[in-house]
Design an enzyme around this catalytic site. Structure first.
Site, short mmCIF file in Angstrom:
data_model
loop_
_atom_site.label_atom_id
_atom_site.label_comp_id
_atom_site.label_asym_id
_atom_site.label_seq_id
_atom_site.Cartn_x
_atom_site.Cartn_y
_atom_site.Cartn_z
N GLY A 308 0.80 -1.21 0.00
CA GLY A 308 0.00 0.00 0.00
C GLY A 308 0.84 1.26 0.00
O GLY A 308 1.91 1.34 -0.61
N SER A 309 0.36 2.27 0.70
CA SER A 309 0.95 3.61 0.62
C SER A 309 2.32 3.73 1.27
O SER A 309 2.97 4.78 1.14
CB SER A 309 0.00 4.64 1.24
OG SER A 309 -1.18 4.74 0.45
N THR A 310 2.77 2.69 1.98
CA THR A 310 4.16 2.76 2.46
C THR A 310 5.11 2.87 1.27
O THR A 310 6.21 3.42 1.40
CB THR A 310 4.52 1.50 3.28
OG1 THR A 310 4.33 0.33 2.47
CG2 THR A 310 3.65 1.39 4.53
N LYS A 312 4.80 4.79 -1.17
CA LYS A 312 4.94 6.19 -1.59
C LYS A 312 6.23 6.79 -1.07
O LYS A 312 6.77 7.74 -1.65
CB LYS A 312 3.73 6.99 -1.11
CG LYS A 312 2.45 6.59 -1.85
CD LYS A 312 1.22 7.24 -1.28
CE LYS A 312 -0.03 6.77 -2.05
NZ LYS A 312 -1.29 7.20 -1.43
#
Length: 586
Positions: A308-310, A312
């Site tokens: 997921g957004s980790t 980013k």
């Protein structure tokens, strides 16, 4: 006249008999041969019996003079008494050791009544398989195992039964004082004391199995194997993960603490887990407990997830390192992006241009997609490869999963990977790459063995510029104070990090109502020493009823840092407004 004739015939018969005698009075003819044969047979019979009794007597004398041995005439595994080295934590606390035990065997050829033996043994041994034991006792073989690794009381009780044809054989048994606390790191052995998982298997792979095969480990005190983990911290991390799994009604949970300067794994837990003293369980009906064996699965290093957004964090670092953006760059995130039949939108969009810190703070999919597009497909793939996120992780732990990625990268793949979808990697691998973002830009392979900073410098590899690393420390700190990282903030320790909430992939499709949550954090961000990564798999609830990473994984990180930071040697600092910075010592 008649009487005279009878007398003459009698005399004639007598003369025939006398004629049959040889000189000296011995009998000749067929009668003599029979006599000689009878005497010869009798002599041979006496000699045979004499030889047999002499042989039996000699063997009895030999047995009487030999040293007594319970299992001396029985064939068995000659390596069962082989010693394994103790396993210790970084402070010398015992994680695994050998203890002496005994196992029960039978000599079926000496068993008189198998039914009686089974009935007697059943009074001492729980869950004895009557049918299988009876079959073994009636096999007619020289040796059969009946039960391995008995307790001293069981041995005493069986001895009291006085059953002929059974005996005990000394063996080594592996004992784990901490039980399940570090089960996925330490691993376990089989009934013959051979390593099957974790660092136990690693020890065998380093030459112990070869030494054992040639008998060089029997009754030998081996040098202990010291690990990098801290048992005190490990116990806390596992406890917090187990509590989170229950509180959030999750399928699983886990966490890892990594030293950013050495790559040492200080603690790593994955729940559900298992007790290595009892790797498997048998149900009342005799079947194996499959639910219990699910605890063997180590989700931190032997499973891959879309993080997921980790991810980013890596996308922004990529843009900064390639100088396609800087901290002052503004990206238009006012409208969703349409690409190849897909629409890229933000979860909680601001519908306006965003600065790079804001893109990180608000976790903008549109912003990170734009950055990936600026770098390009080849640059994106090369950067993630450089960080070790696309290849199998190099570490001592056996059973490490290999990341998955698209066979062919297209633009839509690069865009979705920029915000953590379309690529799956292990949580431990993600923590290692995150450590490189904040430690000055050096990728250091993780280790479960002690490693000095000097040793780490030999194996480390610069993957990003020092300025990029400084910018990432700023972004982590920013998000820790203003963004989703606030849920993990611990006063005095300056925690920075990034949440990741991903729709879980089930049967090849994204489940809209099932999340895989993660949070990656560093502390203290002014001079990072440790990375903490937590995961919560398929939670049904969280803090204040939320199911996102901010409501599940981030609170886990907060509790881990609050409880373990002092043990890790990190001192809190409190800056009081209007006064100089004050360092508080415990």
């Amino acid at each position: 006249m008649i009487g005279f004739i009878v007398r003459l015939r009698s005399r004639a018969h007598f003369r025939m008999e006398v004629k049959g005698k040889a000189p000296g009075g011995t009998i000749s003819g067929s009668g003599a041969r029979r006599t000689r044969q009878a005497r010869q047979r009798l002599t041979l019979l006496i000699a045979a019996f004499a030889i047999m009794y002499v042989t039996i007597g000699a063997r009895l004398v030999q047995y009487g003079m030999a040293d007594p041995s319970v299992t001396g005439a029985i064939s068995f595994n000659t390596h069962a008494m082989a010693s394994r080295p103790d396993i210790l934590d970084r402070n010398g606390e015992l994680l695994a050791t050998d203890i002496n035990t005994v196992s029960l065997y039978a000599e079926p050829r000496k068993i008189i009544d198998a039914n009686e033996v089974v009935e007697k043994l059943a009074t001492v041994l729980p869950n004895l398989d009557w049918k299988d034991t009876h079959r073994r006792l009636q096999s007619g073989s020289a040796f059969q195992w009946l039960r391995r690794q008995l307790t001293p009381k069981q041995q005493s009780d069986i001895l009291a039964l006085g059953i002929p044809g059974i005996g005990f054989r000394p063996e080594k048994r592996r004992f784990y004082p901490g039980g399940p606390v570090a089960s996925h790191i330490v691993g376990h052995v089989n009934i013959d004391n051979l390593g099957l998982a974790g660092m136990e298997r690693y020890i065998d792979q380093q030459g112990y199995a070869d030494l054992r095969s040639v008998g060089l480990t029997s009754d030998t005190r081996l040098e202990p194997v010291r690990l990098s983990i801290d048992l005190r911290v490990q116990n806390m991390v596992r406890e917090i993960a187990a509590k989170a799994m229950v509180d959030y009604q999750a399928e699983a949970a886990g966490a890892v603490i990594l030293d950013v300067d050495t790559g040492e794994v200080i603690a790593m837990a994955s729940v559900p887990d298992y007790d290595p003293n009892q790797p498997s369980r048998t149900l009342a009906d005799g079947s194996v407990d499959k639910e219990y064996e699910k605890g063997w699965f180590n989700r931190m290093s032997n499973a891959t997830f879309e993080m997921g957004s980790t991810f980013k964090s890596f996308t922004l670092a990529m843009g900064l390192d390639a100088e396609k953006i800087n901290l002052n760059t503004v990206i238009d995130a006012s409208r969703p992006i349409r690409m190849g039949g897909f629409t890229i939108r933000d979860f909680k969009g601001k519908y306006r241009p965003l600065s790079i810190p804001e893109i990180f703070q608000y976790s903008s999919n549109i912003g990170t997609a734009d950055i990936a597009d600026r770098v390009g497909i080849e640059g994106h793939q090369e950067f993630l490869t450089r960080l070790g996120l696309l290849s199998k992780m190099d570490t001592e732990m056996p059973g490490v999963a290999t990341p998955t990625q698209p066979r062919t990268w297209k633009k839509i793949n690069s865009v979705t990977i920029s915000f953590g979808h379309g690529i799956a990697t292990t949580p431990l691998q993600t923590a290692v790459a995150a450590a490189a973002l904040i430690n000055g830009g050096n990728l250091i392979s993780p280790t479960f063995l002690p490693r000095t900073i000097e040793d780490a410098a030999i194996v480390s590899r610069a993957v990003i510029k020092e300025k990029t690393s400084a910018d990432m420390r700023y972004l982590y700190t920013w998000n820790g104070l203003k963004g989703s990282g606030r849920a993990a903030q611990v006063e005095g320790f300056n925690v920075g990090g990034k949440t990741g909430t991903a729709d879980k992939v089930i049967n090849g499709r994204y489940a809209k109502d099932i999340n895989f949550n993660a949070f990656v954090a560093g502390f203290p961000m002014d001079d990072p020493r440790y990375v903490v990564l937590t995961i919560v798999d398929a939670p049904k609830t969280g803090v204040n009823g939320g199911r996102t990473a901010a409501s599940t994984a981030a609170p886990m990180t907060k509790e881990i840092i609050a409880r373990t930071a002092a043990l890790l040697g990190t001192k809190p600092s409190f800056k009081i407004e209007g006064k100089p910075q004050m360092i508080v010592n415990y």
